[in-house]
Enzyme design. Structure first.
Site, PDB file in Angstrom:
ATOM      1  CG  ASP A 149      -1.842  -1.215   1.220  1.00 14.35           C
ATOM      2  OD1 ASP A 149      -2.174  -1.721   0.135  1.00 14.35           O
ATOM      3  OD2 ASP A 149      -2.189  -1.672   2.323  1.00 14.35           O
ATOM      4  CE  LYS A 151       2.284  -2.415  -4.334  1.00 11.82           C
ATOM      5  NZ  LYS A 151       2.021  -2.050  -2.931  1.00 11.82           N
ATOM      6  CB  ALA A 180      -2.671  -6.431  -5.285  1.00 12.05           C
ATOM      7  N   GLY A 181      -4.569  -4.345  -3.778  1.00 14.03           N
ATOM      8  CA  GLY A 181      -5.585  -3.324  -4.029  1.00 14.03           C
ATOM      9  C   GLY A 181      -4.856  -2.050  -4.398  1.00 14.03           C
ATOM     10  CG  HIS A 182      -2.187  -1.975  -6.950  1.00 11.13           C
ATOM     11  ND1 HIS A 182      -1.324  -2.551  -7.836  1.00 11.13           N
ATOM     12  CD2 HIS A 182      -1.865  -2.498  -5.734  1.00 11.13           C
ATOM     13  CE1 HIS A 182      -0.517  -3.386  -7.182  1.00 11.13           C
ATOM     14  NE2 HIS A 182      -0.842  -3.376  -5.911  1.00 11.13           N
ATOM     15  CD  GLN A 195       0.837  -8.910  -2.638  1.00 13.55           C
ATOM     16  OE1 GLN A 195       1.508  -9.497  -3.470  1.00 13.55           O
ATOM     17  NE2 GLN A 195      -0.436  -8.619  -2.865  1.00 13.55           N
ATOM     18  CB  ALA A 254      -7.164  -0.582  -1.573  1.00  7.72           C
ATOM     19  CB  THR A 276       2.671  16.480  -3.310  1.00  2.00           C
ATOM     20  OG1 THR A 276       2.287  16.706  -4.687  1.00  2.00           O
ATOM     21  CG2 THR A 276       4.167  16.624  -3.170  1.00  2.00           C
TER      22      THR A 276
HETATM   23  P1  GDP Z   1      -0.829   0.331  -3.524  1.00  2.00           P
HETATM   24  O1  GDP Z   1      -1.423  -0.949  -3.047  1.00  2.00           O
HETATM   25  O2  GDP Z   1       0.642   0.401  -3.286  1.00  2.00           O
HETATM   26  O3  GDP Z   1      -1.183   0.673  -4.945  1.00  2.00           O
HETATM   27  O4  GDP Z   1      -1.462   1.483  -2.601  1.00  2.00           O
HETATM   28  P2  GDP Z   1      -3.016   1.608  -2.181  1.00  2.00           P
HETATM   29  O5  GDP Z   1      -3.793   2.118  -3.343  1.00  2.00           O
HETATM   30  O6  GDP Z   1      -3.495   0.388  -1.506  1.00  2.00           O
HETATM   31  O7  GDP Z   1      -2.899   2.695  -1.030  1.00  2.00           O
HETATM   32  C1  GDP Z   1      -2.358   3.950  -1.257  1.00  2.00           C
HETATM   33  C2  GDP Z   1      -3.406   5.020  -0.878  1.00  2.00           C
HETATM   34  O8  GDP Z   1      -2.793   6.274  -0.775  1.00  2.00           O
HETATM   35  C3  GDP Z   1      -4.494   5.169  -1.944  1.00  2.00           C
HETATM   36  O9  GDP Z   1      -5.692   5.508  -1.308  1.00  2.00           O
HETATM   37  C4  GDP Z   1      -3.982   6.336  -2.787  1.00  2.00           C
HETATM   38  O10 GDP Z   1      -5.032   7.054  -3.410  1.00  2.00           O
HETATM   39  C5  GDP Z   1      -3.312   7.188  -1.737  1.00  2.00           C
HETATM   40  N1  GDP Z   1      -2.156   7.973  -2.187  1.00  2.00           N
HETATM   41  C6  GDP Z   1      -1.162   7.605  -3.054  1.00  2.00           C
HETATM   42  N2  GDP Z   1      -0.228   8.581  -3.117  1.00  2.00           N
HETATM   43  C7  GDP Z   1      -0.634   9.558  -2.277  1.00  2.00           C
HETATM   44  C8  GDP Z   1      -0.069  10.811  -1.872  1.00  2.00           C
HETATM   45  O11 GDP Z   1       1.006  11.220  -2.290  1.00  2.00           O
HETATM   46  N3  GDP Z   1      -0.773  11.542  -0.960  1.00  2.00           N
HETATM   47  C9  GDP Z   1      -1.950  11.127  -0.445  1.00  2.00           C
HETATM   48  N4  GDP Z   1      -2.563  11.900   0.448  1.00  2.00           N
HETATM   49  N5  GDP Z   1      -2.508   9.950  -0.799  1.00  2.00           N
HETATM   50  C10 GDP Z   1      -1.846   9.182  -1.681  1.00  2.00           C
HETATM   51  P1  IMO Z   2      -0.960  -4.187  -2.223  1.00  2.00           P
HETATM   52  O1  IMO Z   2      -0.506  -4.698  -3.584  1.00  2.00           O
HETATM   53  C1  IMO Z   2      -0.968  -4.705   2.098  1.00  2.00           C
HETATM   54  C2  IMO Z   2      -0.890  -8.807   3.598  1.00  2.00           C
HETATM   55  C3  IMO Z   2      -2.106  -9.282   4.340  1.00  2.00           C
HETATM   56  C4  IMO Z   2      -1.467 -10.242   5.320  1.00  2.00           C
HETATM   57  C5  IMO Z   2      -0.344 -10.869   4.486  1.00  2.00           C
HETATM   58  C6  IMO Z   2      -0.691 -12.223   3.875  1.00  2.00           C
HETATM   59  O2  IMO Z   2      -2.248  -3.459  -2.249  1.00  2.00           O
HETATM   60  O3  IMO Z   2       0.161  -3.427  -1.571  1.00  2.00           O
HETATM   61  P2  IMO Z   2      -2.218 -12.926   1.824  1.00  2.00           P
HETATM   62  O4  IMO Z   2      -3.698 -12.734   1.582  1.00  2.00           O
HETATM   63  O5  IMO Z   2      -1.353 -12.305   0.789  1.00  2.00           O
HETATM   64  O6  IMO Z   2      -1.845 -14.350   2.095  1.00  2.00           O
HETATM   65  O7  IMO Z   2      -1.946 -12.152   3.209  1.00  2.00           O
HETATM   66  O8  IMO Z   2      -0.069  -9.949   3.449  1.00  2.00           O
HETATM   67  N1  IMO Z   2      -1.144  -8.263   2.240  1.00  2.00           N
HETATM   68  C7  IMO Z   2      -1.121  -6.962   1.945  1.00  2.00           C
HETATM   69  N2  IMO Z   2      -0.961  -5.881   2.724  1.00  2.00           N
HETATM   70  N3  IMO Z   2      -1.113  -4.540   0.770  1.00  2.00           N
HETATM   71  C8  IMO Z   2      -1.247  -5.617  -0.030  1.00  2.00           C
HETATM   72  O9  IMO Z   2      -1.241  -5.535  -1.381  1.00  2.00           O
HETATM   73  C9  IMO Z   2      -1.318  -6.903   0.551  1.00  2.00           C
HETATM   74  N4  IMO Z   2      -1.477  -8.149   0.061  1.00  2.00           N
HETATM   75  C10 IMO Z   2      -1.352  -8.985   1.107  1.00  2.00           C
HETATM   76  O10 IMO Z   2      -2.768  -8.230   4.985  1.00  2.00           O
HETATM   77  O11 IMO Z   2      -0.864  -9.529   6.359  1.00  2.00           O
HETATM   78 MG    MG Z   3      -2.931  -1.622  -1.753  1.00  4.60          MG
END
Ligand code: GDP
Ligand code: IMO
Ligand code: MG
Length: 427
Positions: free
Chosen positions: A14, A17, A40-42, A225, A300, A411
């Site tokens: 999270d 990415k 994953a949740g992007h 991850q 996410a 930012t």
């Molecule tokens: P990922 O799994 O690495 O793609 O990240 P996630 O989408 O799960 O979580 C990142 C969260 O931070 C999302 O809600 C994005 O919209 C938010 N985000 C990403 N970059 C920024 C930033 O620079 N500032 C703020 N405030 N939010 C951000």
């Molecule tokens: P993104 O791509 C954050 C964590 C789970 C748990 C561990 C194992 O959005 O960054 P799993 O279901 O993979 O066997 O769970 O990994 N986990 C994540 N935490 N972001 C993720 O993906 C994750 N994918 C798995 O919460 O601790």
């Molecule tokens: Mg995520």
């Protein structure tokens, strides 16, 4: 120009990415997922419109960019089809732009059931998985009994393989977990219908990627991850079941290691973690609550609140090493805007070397360097010179400690809220 760039997380996931991959795809011809699954949740935010992607690469919102799911990804067909349809309902064309590796393992209903039963069985010691069947699907791959996407193209042989593997899993479900057996006909009917939808997209992804590479096309490999969730290099056993680190970009796609020109390591300006396991800089005070609130730290994929803490430079340095990170991207700088003081963990007390076991992780105490906050708004800043002096100092300290340049500072959550110091794709 860097033709092939890997974008991956250096923490526990999270890091942002998805947002950065979407940003960089302006310059790319194809985006490839190479490990993980729909755990994953992007999140992509474009003009206030939010899209959360789980399996489909974060290039899908840029017309003309090809999206590819490599052999290293575990695919749950129901979720994939749902994601395709949801995007198509919003007018995004997916089927003519998505390719799926024939060698990618399939997540089946018994994997999901096993993941859930195991977590329930562990009680307080649960890993806190996403419950998506990720671990059991990778186990089947390594045990050489798993079904793969290519198996969807021959239904007779699929029937035989499913019969064999289901017999095994039903035995485990019934006799180890005292649970109910799953019904063959139901599973086979469903997977056959899904096969009809997915088959046109299934191909030899490795061959396709080498064609693109040879033709000079620009490729972006999207990690899922984070490095501390890596099955080998993470905080085992509180990890995911794939290699989340850069080597996986080659093994999970079929590109060669030497095809990779640049590894962009994404780190939040602080740290978060979902699920259980070690987290030395975790905060349980007002600062932690403030990071969660300002950063809107909810998962996410599962909606669970994320644990929050200060940036851990010791762990970041380790992640940089195991990935061969070329440049860093610091995200969510704006979340620190209101803090009077900001801490950076620069050492672990009572520990020589990087922790290798749960007990070693529990024993360490983080040592902090405290920096003055900037207490002004950085949200939306795009010029490096416009950043407050204290924010620039924060970035300098990270660069000096890690001996790695910061290429991008994010930012805000919107696509265009970034300071791009050096473009990873080279222009
Ligand atoms: P990922 O799994 O690495 O793609 O990240 P996630 O989408 O799960 O979580 C990142 C969260 O931070 C999302 O809600 C994005 O919209 C938010 N985000 C990403 N970059 C920024 C930033 O620079 N500032 C703020 N405030 N939010 C951000
Ligand atoms: P993104 O791509 C954050 C964590 C789970 C748990 C561990 C194992 O959005 O960054 P799993 O279901 O993979 O066997 O769970 O990994 N986990 C994540 N935490 N972001 C993720 O993906 C994750 N994918 C798995 O919460 O601790
Ligand atoms: Mg995520």
């Amino acid at each position: 120009m860097n033709q092939t760039v890997v974008v991956l997380g250096t923490q526990w996931g999270d890091e942002g990415k998805g947002k950065i991959v979407d940003l960089l795809t302006e310059q790319a011809d194809a985006v490839i997922r190479f490990q993980g699954g729909h755990n994953a949740g992007h999140t992509l935010i474009i003009n206030d419109h939010k899209t959360v992607l789980h399996l489909i690469p974060s290039g899908i919102l840029r017309e003309g960019v090809q999206c590819i799911i490599g052999n290293g990804v575990v695919i749950e067909p129901t979720s994939l089809i749902k994601e395709i349809k949801q995007l198509e309902e919003t007018g995004v064309k997916v089927r003519n732009r998505l390719l799926i590796s024939q060698a990618a393992p399939i997540i089946m209903p018994y994997h999901i059931r096993l993941d859930q039963l195991r977590e329930e069985g562990k009680g307080d010691n649960a890993i806190g998985t996403t419950g998506r069947g990720i671990g059991p699907a990778y186990e089947d791959k390594v045990a050489r009994r798993g079904l793969r996407m290519g198996d969807l193209c021959d239904k007779d042989s699929l029937r035989e393989k499913l019969q064999e593997v289901l017999t095994y899993h039903n035995f485990v479900l019934q006799h180890y977990h005292q649970d109910e057996a799953l019904d063959f006909d139901g599973i086979y009917d469903t997977i056959c219908k899904q096969a009809d939808i997915l088959q046109p997209m299934i191909t030899d992804v490795t061959a396709h990627l080498h064609q693109l590479h040879d033709a000079g096309k620009r490729l972006l490999l999207e990690g899922a991850q984070g490095s501390l969730l890596d099955i080998d290099h993470g905080t085992y056993p509180f990890v995911t079941s794939s290699n989340t680190t850069a080597g996986s970009a080659a093994t999970g796609s079929g590109l060669g290691c030497t095809d990779i020109d640049y590894v962009l390591g994404i780190t939040k300006a602080y740290t978060t973690r979902v699920g259980s396991g070690p987290f030395p800089t975790e905060l349980f005070d007002e600062d932690g609550a403030k990071l969660a609130k300002e950063g809107v730290e909810f998962g996410a994929t599962t909606g669970r609140p994320r644990r929050c803490g200060w940036l851990d430079l010791v762990a970041l340095k380790r992640a940089i090493q195991v990935n061969g990170v070329t440049g860093l991207c610091i995200t969510k700088l704006d979340v620190l805007d209101g803090f009077e003081n900001i801490k950076l963990c620069t050492a672990y007390d009572k520990q020589s070397g990087f922790p290798q076991s749960e007990a070693q992780w529990q024993a360490i105490q983080p040592v902090y360097e405290t920096l003055a906050g900037w207490q002004s708004v950085t949200r939306g800043i795009t010029n490096y010179d416009d950043l407050p002096k204290a924010a620039k100092h924060f970035i300098d300290v990270i660069e000096q400690y890690t001996e790695t340049p910061v290429a991008i500072v994010s930012t805000g959550p919107e696509r265009n809220e970034n300071v791009i110091k050096v473009h990873p794709m080279g222009d």
